[in-house]
Design a protein around this motif. Structure first.
Motif, PDB file in Angstrom:
ATOM      1  N   PHE A 195     -22.897  -2.414 -24.172  1.00 41.08           N
ATOM      2  CA  PHE A 195     -22.914  -0.964 -23.989  1.00 41.08           C
ATOM      3  C   PHE A 195     -21.783  -0.266 -24.730  1.00 41.08           C
ATOM      4  O   PHE A 195     -21.959   0.841 -25.243  1.00 41.08           O
ATOM      5  N   ARG A 196     -20.626  -0.899 -24.787  1.00 36.55           N
ATOM      6  CA  ARG A 196     -19.523  -0.290 -25.542  1.00 36.55           C
ATOM      7  C   ARG A 196     -19.808  -0.280 -27.036  1.00 36.55           C
ATOM      8  O   ARG A 196     -19.503   0.703 -27.727  1.00 36.55           O
ATOM      9  N   GLU A 197     -20.405  -1.355 -27.543  1.00 32.49           N
ATOM     10  CA  GLU A 197     -20.713  -1.403 -28.974  1.00 32.49           C
ATOM     11  C   GLU A 197     -21.811  -0.416 -29.362  1.00 32.49           C
ATOM     12  O   GLU A 197     -21.922  -0.026 -30.525  1.00 32.49           O
ATOM     13  N   LEU A 198     -22.608   0.001 -28.379  1.00 38.41           N
ATOM     14  CA  LEU A 198     -23.624   1.025 -28.632  1.00 38.41           C
ATOM     15  C   LEU A 198     -23.060   2.440 -28.448  1.00 38.41           C
ATOM     16  O   LEU A 198     -23.784   3.416 -28.596  1.00 38.41           O
ATOM     17  N   GLY A 199     -21.779   2.527 -28.103  1.00 34.12           N
ATOM     18  CA  GLY A 199     -21.121   3.828 -28.068  1.00 34.12           C
ATOM     19  C   GLY A 199     -20.894   4.442 -26.707  1.00 34.12           C
ATOM     20  O   GLY A 199     -20.309   5.525 -26.602  1.00 34.12           O
ATOM     21  N   ALA A 200     -21.350   3.787 -25.638  1.00 32.78           N
ATOM     22  CA  ALA A 200     -21.213   4.375 -24.305  1.00 32.78           C
ATOM     23  C   ALA A 200     -19.767   4.305 -23.812  1.00 32.78           C
ATOM     24  O   ALA A 200     -19.008   3.412 -24.179  1.00 32.78           O
ATOM     25  N   ASN A 201     -19.424   5.259 -22.951  1.00 31.78           N
ATOM     26  CA  ASN A 201     -18.163   5.194 -22.211  1.00 31.78           C
ATOM     27  C   ASN A 201     -18.446   4.382 -20.951  1.00 31.78           C
ATOM     28  O   ASN A 201     -19.229   4.808 -20.092  1.00 31.78           O
ATOM     29  N   VAL A 202     -17.830   3.200 -20.835  1.00 32.31           N
ATOM     30  CA  VAL A 202     -18.228   2.241 -19.809  1.00 32.31           C
ATOM     31  C   VAL A 202     -17.098   1.987 -18.803  1.00 32.31           C
ATOM     32  O   VAL A 202     -15.966   1.681 -19.193  1.00 32.31           O
ATOM     33  N   THR A 203     -17.421   2.129 -17.523  1.00 31.42           N
ATOM     34  CA  THR A 203     -16.544   1.693 -16.436  1.00 31.42           C
ATOM     35  C   THR A 203     -17.176   0.440 -15.843  1.00 31.42           C
ATOM     36  O   THR A 203     -18.383   0.428 -15.566  1.00 31.42           O
ATOM     37  N   VAL A 204     -16.376  -0.601 -15.653  1.00 34.81           N
ATOM     38  CA  VAL A 204     -16.927  -1.885 -15.208  1.00 34.81           C
ATOM     39  C   VAL A 204     -16.368  -2.265 -13.838  1.00 34.81           C
ATOM     40  O   VAL A 204     -15.158  -2.180 -13.603  1.00 34.81           O
ATOM     41  N   ILE A 205     -17.253  -2.669 -12.934  1.00 33.92           N
ATOM     42  CA  ILE A 205     -16.856  -3.276 -11.659  1.00 33.92           C
ATOM     43  C   ILE A 205     -17.559  -4.628 -11.547  1.00 33.92           C
ATOM     44  O   ILE A 205     -18.508  -4.902 -12.277  1.00 33.92           O
ATOM     45  N   GLY A 206     -17.087  -5.463 -10.648  1.00 28.41           N
ATOM     46  CA  GLY A 206     -17.731  -6.767 -10.459  1.00 28.41           C
ATOM     47  C   GLY A 206     -17.678  -7.628 -11.696  1.00 28.41           C
ATOM     48  O   GLY A 206     -18.629  -8.357 -11.989  1.00 28.41           O
ATOM     49  N   ALA A 207     -16.546  -7.589 -12.422  1.00 30.77           N
ATOM     50  CA  ALA A 207     -16.430  -8.370 -13.656  1.00 30.77           C
ATOM     51  C   ALA A 207     -15.160  -9.209 -13.670  1.00 30.77           C
ATOM     52  O   ALA A 207     -14.539  -9.412 -14.709  1.00 30.77           O
ATOM     53  N   SER A 208     -14.771  -9.700 -12.487  1.00 25.21           N
ATOM     54  CA  SER A 208     -13.588 -10.562 -12.376  1.00 25.21           C
ATOM     55  C   SER A 208     -13.960 -11.835 -11.619  1.00 25.21           C
ATOM     56  O   SER A 208     -13.493 -12.076 -10.492  1.00 25.21           O
ATOM     57  N   PRO A 209     -14.818 -12.667 -12.201  1.00 26.64           N
ATOM     58  CA  PRO A 209     -15.266 -13.864 -11.481  1.00 26.64           C
ATOM     59  C   PRO A 209     -14.139 -14.862 -11.259  1.00 26.64           C
ATOM     60  O   PRO A 209     -13.311 -15.088 -12.138  1.00 26.64           O
ATOM     61  N   ASN A 210     -14.123 -15.465 -10.066  1.00 24.57           N
ATOM     62  CA  ASN A 210     -13.155 -16.526  -9.782  1.00 24.57           C
ATOM     63  C   ASN A 210     -13.826 -17.805  -9.294  1.00 24.57           C
ATOM     64  O   ASN A 210     -13.168 -18.720  -8.799  1.00 24.57           O
ATOM     65  N   GLY A 211     -15.144 -17.849  -9.448  1.00 21.28           N
ATOM     66  CA  GLY A 211     -15.889 -19.029  -9.021  1.00 21.28           C
ATOM     67  C   GLY A 211     -16.409 -18.944  -7.606  1.00 21.28           C
ATOM     68  O   GLY A 211     -17.327 -19.674  -7.224  1.00 21.28           O
ATOM     69  N   LEU A 212     -15.801 -18.045  -6.801  1.00 16.89           N
ATOM     70  CA  LEU A 212     -16.160 -17.955  -5.389  1.00 16.89           C
ATOM     71  C   LEU A 212     -16.719 -16.589  -5.001  1.00 16.89           C
ATOM     72  O   LEU A 212     -17.243 -16.430  -3.897  1.00 16.89           O
ATOM     73  N   ASN A 213     -16.603 -15.596  -5.891  1.00 23.75           N
ATOM     74  CA  ASN A 213     -16.959 -14.228  -5.495  1.00 23.75           C
ATOM     75  C   ASN A 213     -18.256 -13.712  -6.110  1.00 23.75           C
ATOM     76  O   ASN A 213     -18.560 -12.526  -6.007  1.00 23.75           O
ATOM     77  N   ILE A 214     -19.041 -14.568  -6.738  1.00 23.03           N
ATOM     78  CA  ILE A 214     -20.299 -14.138  -7.335  1.00 23.03           C
ATOM     79  C   ILE A 214     -21.204 -13.502  -6.271  1.00 23.03           C
ATOM     80  O   ILE A 214     -21.370 -14.038  -5.168  1.00 23.03           O
ATOM     81  N   ASN A 215     -21.740 -12.321  -6.579  1.00 21.29           N
ATOM     82  CA  ASN A 215     -22.648 -11.563  -5.700  1.00 21.29           C
ATOM     83  C   ASN A 215     -22.006 -11.068  -4.405  1.00 21.29           C
ATOM     84  O   ASN A 215     -22.702 -10.549  -3.526  1.00 21.29           O
ATOM     85  N   GLU A 216     -20.686 -11.197  -4.254  1.00 23.25           N
ATOM     86  CA  GLU A 216     -20.039 -10.842  -2.996  1.00 23.25           C
ATOM     87  C   GLU A 216     -19.798  -9.329  -2.918  1.00 23.25           C
ATOM     88  O   GLU A 216     -18.870  -8.795  -3.533  1.00 23.25           O
ATOM     89  N   ASN A 217     -20.639  -8.653  -2.164  1.00 27.12           N
ATOM     90  CA  ASN A 217     -20.552  -7.202  -1.962  1.00 27.12           C
ATOM     91  C   ASN A 217     -20.653  -6.409  -3.267  1.00 27.12           C
ATOM     92  O   ASN A 217     -20.179  -5.267  -3.350  1.00 27.12           O
ATOM     93  N   VAL A 218     -21.232  -6.992  -4.276  1.00 27.19           N
ATOM     94  CA  VAL A 218     -21.461  -6.323  -5.561  1.00 27.19           C
ATOM     95  C   VAL A 218     -22.807  -6.791  -6.106  1.00 27.19           C
ATOM     96  O   VAL A 218     -23.440  -7.688  -5.563  1.00 27.19           O
ATOM     97  N   GLY A 219     -23.228  -6.180  -7.208  1.00 29.25           N
ATOM     98  CA  GLY A 219     -24.461  -6.607  -7.861  1.00 29.25           C
ATOM     99  C   GLY A 219     -25.690  -5.888  -7.347  1.00 29.25           C
ATOM    100  O   GLY A 219     -25.628  -5.026  -6.462  1.00 29.25           O
ATOM    101  N   SER A 220     -26.835  -6.269  -7.892  1.00 27.09           N
ATOM    102  CA  SER A 220     -28.082  -5.551  -7.624  1.00 27.09           C
ATOM    103  C   SER A 220     -28.544  -5.640  -6.174  1.00 27.09           C
ATOM    104  O   SER A 220     -29.305  -4.790  -5.713  1.00 27.09           O
ATOM    105  N   THR A 221     -28.080  -6.669  -5.443  1.00 24.94           N
ATOM    106  CA  THR A 221     -28.484  -6.801  -4.040  1.00 24.94           C
ATOM    107  C   THR A 221     -27.497  -6.119  -3.088  1.00 24.94           C
ATOM    108  O   THR A 221     -27.746  -6.057  -1.894  1.00 24.94           O
ATOM    109  N   SER A 222     -26.368  -5.636  -3.615  1.00 24.25           N
ATOM    110  CA  SER A 222     -25.363  -4.923  -2.807  1.00 24.25           C
ATOM    111  C   SER A 222     -24.903  -3.683  -3.576  1.00 24.25           C
ATOM    112  O   SER A 222     -23.800  -3.670  -4.144  1.00 24.25           O
TER     113      SER A 222
END
Length: 449
Positions: A195-222
């Protein structure tokens, strides 16, 4: 859920809790060997292996590589990548198959193994049966001169980013303010780059994986975290992926959740205007009746497949159509991808918005979701409820009460002893009443557990 007649494979590979059942290093080692035996029968095999961000992925990547090598198969390791990226890279490298280590939207303590064919589609039943047949044999290591090798593909990330951008025609997103929720999963690196390479101004959340927090209170199901971020940043819209990046949900500028059915409507209207969708769209048994009504107004049919993107794909092939999906956000656009791809689908939605000069809220307004109520009825034993006379009579009464304004669905679960009783229609109070009456009738017919 195990597929028809299969011991291990379900509708989306093999999945479960790590360390329980077959999701353990011993089994996955042998699974790699069995798959290697099947895929290397025409000569030396070559398999792409990708994974999501859960901690057990390191362990299973290693044993899969060992199992494949023992069968004489080479491995191409691409690291943490979205599931659809593995399908794409399998085609790009002309590999015999792709393997993804992921449990999709499940919590970190689950994991799974799913396969793609050389053409980037789910494996046909005969190949899954062949792998299961090999699993019953004794593991025999190939002679040393015939063992497989492994190498890491350092530019896999860049290849996939460029592919995603190309599917949108390199859409210019300059001026768009977008929030991305990557579920601490496999899209955490590639999606912001796209999205950044296509020119959008992007704010990112849920992008700090530590191996244990996948899908935890974030993502399409939350989606609550994304809804909050969109409002805080006054974004034009928000996009959420699940842990392995094959499904998505969106949030409009008002913070309203937009599900897979509504996104299918937006895409159907857009692709019909482009002459790409001509006859209809494939949904599932759970697709909201409101989508069917909205599509009919566009002179498009809705064909319902069994729940699962595998069955959506099968029905698309049978109909010769290009667009299908589930309300969960698995969206398949066969004119640009061989499988459900969250990033690619979200770009296609943005193309639709740009061409129509509409906001996400405006674009979805042509579809009205019908109220839907579902009650799970527990069963004492597995029975075919649809053949019980009392249930047949109760369903007929429910359909008569709804007339032409609603729909009834009884769907036995594939993983637990329950029947899902679902009713939807225009009048929410009537829908609730009919569902409760029908559920009571089903419970009376099957008996209490």
């Amino acid at each position: 859920m195990v597929g028809k007649g299969k011991k291990y494979f379900g509708t989306d590979g093999i999945r479960g809790e790590v360390g329980k059942g077959v999701i353990n290093p011993d089994f996955v080692l042998k699974l790699g060997w069995a798959a290697g035996r099947v895929f290397s029968k025409q000569g030396r095999g070559k398999i792409v292996i990708g994974k999501d961000t859960r901690i057990s992925g390191y362990m299973f990547e290693s044993v899969l590589e060992a199992g494949l090598a023992s069968a004489g198969c080479d491995s191409l390791l691409v690291g943490p990548m979205p599931t659809p990226a593995v399908a794409y890279l399998t085609r790009t490298f002309q590999a015999d198959a792709g393997i993804v280590i992921s449990a999709s939207h499940n919590p970190f303590f689950d994991n799974g193994i799913k396969f793609f064919s050389a053409t980037g589609t789910k494996l046909p039943d005969e190949i899954e049966f062949a792998i299961e047949e090999e699993l019953e044999k004794v593991l025999l290591t190939s002679p040393s001169a015939e063992l497989g090798r492994a190498r890491r593909i350092d530019d896999a990330n860049g290849r996939y980013v460029e592919y995603c951008k190309s599917t949108s025609g390199y859409l210019n997103l300059k001026g768009f303010n977008i929030v991305l929720d990557c579920a601490h999963g496999a899209t955490y690196d590639v999606a912001p780059k796209v999205f950044r390479e296509l020119g959008a101004n992007v704010t990112v959340i849920g992008a700090s994986p530590n191996g244990l927090n996948i899908n935890e209170n974030v993502g399409s199901t939350s989606p609550a975290a994304l809804q909050k971020a969109v409002l805080e940043h006054k974004a034009d819209l928000g996009i959420a992926y699940d842990g392995d990046g094959d499904r998505l949900a969106m949030v409009d500028h008002e913070g309203q959740f937009v599900d897979g059915d509504e996104l299918l409507y937006i895409l159907a209207k857009h692709l019909q205007a482009q002459g790409i969708v001509k006859d209809g769209v494939v949904g599932t048994l759970m697709t909201n009746l409101g989508l069917e009504v909205a599509l009919n107004k566009l002179d498009l049919k809705l064909v319902r497949a069994d729940v699962g993107d595998r069955y959506v794909n099968e029905q698309l092939t049978e109909q010769g159509w290009v667009l299908g999906g589930e309300n969960s956000g698995h969206l398949v656009l066969k004119h640009v991808s061989t499988t459900g791809d969250g990033i690619v689908a979200s770009l296609q939605v943005l193309v639709a918005l740009v061409l129509a000069k509409q906001s996400l809220s405006e674009a979805k307004s042509g579809m009205r979701k019908y109220p839907q109520v579902m009650i799970n009825v527990k069963m004492p034993k597995k029975v075919n409820v649809l053949k019980l006379p009392a249930v047949v009579e109760a369903v007929a009464s429910a359909e008569e009460a709804l007339a032409e304004t609603g729909r009834v669905l009884l769907r036995p679960s594939g993983t637990e002893p329950v029947v899902r009783v679902m009713v939807e229609g225009e009048d929410v109070s009537l829908v609730k009443q009919v569902c409760e009456t029908l559920a009571a009738a089903v419970e009376s017919a099957v008996g209490k557990p």
